[in-house]
Design an enzyme around this catalytic site. Structure first.
Site, PDB file in Angstrom:
ATOM      1  N   TYR A 132       1.102  -1.610   0.676  1.00 32.04           N
ATOM      2  CA  TYR A 132      -0.493  -0.302  -0.063  1.00 32.04           C
ATOM      3  C   TYR A 132       0.427   0.998  -0.113  1.00 32.04           C
ATOM      4  O   TYR A 132       1.143   1.355   1.124  1.00 32.04           O
ATOM      5  CB  TYR A 132      -1.183  -0.116   1.508  1.00 32.04           C
ATOM      6  CG  TYR A 132      -2.202  -1.002   1.071  1.00 32.04           C
ATOM      7  CD1 TYR A 132      -2.198  -1.818   0.093  1.00 32.04           C
ATOM      8  CD2 TYR A 132      -2.697  -1.209   2.647  1.00 32.04           C
ATOM      9  CE1 TYR A 132      -3.431  -3.064   0.171  1.00 32.04           C
ATOM     10  CE2 TYR A 132      -3.906  -2.174   2.091  1.00 32.04           C
ATOM     11  CZ  TYR A 132      -4.460  -2.742   1.542  1.00 32.04           C
ATOM     12  OH  TYR A 132      -4.547  -3.852   1.240  1.00 32.04           O
ATOM     13  N   SER A 133       0.911   1.622  -1.184  1.00 34.07           N
ATOM     14  CA  SER A 133       1.468   2.822  -1.403  1.00 34.07           C
ATOM     15  C   SER A 133       3.304   3.194  -0.871  1.00 34.07           C
ATOM     16  O   SER A 133       3.585   3.416  -0.448  1.00 34.07           O
ATOM     17  CB  SER A 133       1.093   4.335  -0.212  1.00 34.07           C
ATOM     18  OG  SER A 133      -0.498   4.530  -0.695  1.00 34.07           O
TER      19      SER A 133
END
Length: 345
Positions: free
Chosen positions: A62-63
């Site tokens: 995630y990111s």
């Protein structure tokens, strides 16, 4: 907030958990999900803890790690009030993914640093690694559990045979079993029921549901004969999510509309409440880009749909499963030896 056992384990988790995929906003996919910074994340954690939502789910992908970093900062000083779930195994900015021993050991050490913690309450493999023997993966997870760096292990996005193969190997060698399966499940995505639900009921694996609103389709903003709203993330990410036939989507939304009118709840609250009453579901992961979205999703608990309302939503969202799963829905002799799924709770 209701708390439930996570599968056949001693870990109690809230019926709703928070997905931190909106933290960070790095890259084309995750920037469309949300770009919550440290200050915004701290406020969201405040609201969650006040409501009893104590489980926070993230992933290294995630990111590119920013979600874990921001979540760790938001939980600073109150780590003991929360449960942290993270996932490893998909390719990140560091290179290839996988669940080999080096990947898992290194991945956990880096995740612990980003999360500012000495343990991960629930570590899930983000996908099955068909290039690494399951024995190598499970032995490494056993070492991490014995070292106290991981408390419980789970899987995510596994096929039925992949999950069962892993559980059988764990039982054979006395290694920790997967107690959770993070899987896609919604009123417009009921494939989970075909094999993974009966497997979870039989083997004591609790579902942690991701994308309960069908990739943003069940918010009440998408209607028959109307264009996608300008603010819909489907404009940018529809191809990345599970496909849904338009006619089926509109049929489900109209059934949700009718139920929402009867209950005085929103469409999204009804869609989440339906999931909370389904067998094997331990926790539904909600996400939010704003405080208002979060508070609205929190309104999905504290009440229940009636049996008639559940049946109406079941009928509107039903599809014929692929062979050999469809006989589970048939009456007659097959049903006597293959009864419907039962709840593990």
């Amino acid at each position: 907030m209701e708390y439930r056992a996570l599968g056949r384990s001693g870990l109690k988790v809230p019926a709703l958990s928070f997905g931190a995929g909106t933290f960070g906003g790095r890259g084309p996919l995750f920037s469309a999900w949300g770009d919550t910074d440290a200050a915004g994340a701290s406020r969201i954690v405040d609201i969650c803890l006040e409501a009893g939502v104590t489980l926070f789910d993230t992933a290294d992908v995630y990111s590119n790690g920013a979600s874990e970093e921001i979540l760790g900062a938001a939980l600073a000083g109150r780590r003991e009030r929360a449960l942290i779930s993270t996932k490893l195994g998909l390719p990140t900015g560091d290179g290839a993914g996988g669940a080999s021993r080096p990947k898992l050991i290194d991945g956990v050490e880096k995740a612990l640093g980003r999360l500012r913690t000495d343990r991960i309450d629930l570590l899930q493999l983000h996908a099955f690694d068909g290039t690494t023997p399951v024995e190598e993966t499970l032995a490494a997870l056993d070492d991490l559990v014995r070292a106290g760096k991981v408390l419980y292990v789970g899987a995510s996005n596994f096929a039925g045979w992949e999950l069962m193969k892993s559980l059988a190997a764990a039982d054979r060698h006395g290694w920790p079993r997967y107690v959770a399966h993070q899987a896609y499940y919604s009123l417009v995505g009921r494939d989970y029921e075909w094999e993974l639900m009966p497997l979870g009921a039989d083997q004591g694996v609790g579902a942690m549901v991701w994308s309960p609103l069908g990739w943003g389709r069940l918010t009440g903003k998408i209607r028959r004969g109307q264009p996608l709203p300008e603010t819909s993330r489907l404009r940018e990410t529809a191809d990345a999510g599970p496909p849904v036939d338009d006619e089926r989507l509109f049929r489900v939304v109209e059934a949700l509309d009718a139920t929402a009118a009867e209950t005085g709840k929103t469409i999204s609250q009804v869609a989440i409440n339906w999931l909370l009453q389904r067998p094997t579901v331990s926790s539904v992961i909600i996400g939010a880009r704003t405080e208002d979205q979060l508070r609205q999703n929190l309104g999905a608990v504290g009440w229940v749909l009636t049996a008639q309302q559940m049946a109406q939503l079941d009928a509107a969202s039903a599809t014929t499963p692929a062979y050999p799963y469809y006989p589970y829905w048939r009456e007659g002799g097959f049903r006597t030896v293959n009864p419907p799924q039962v709840s593990i709770r």
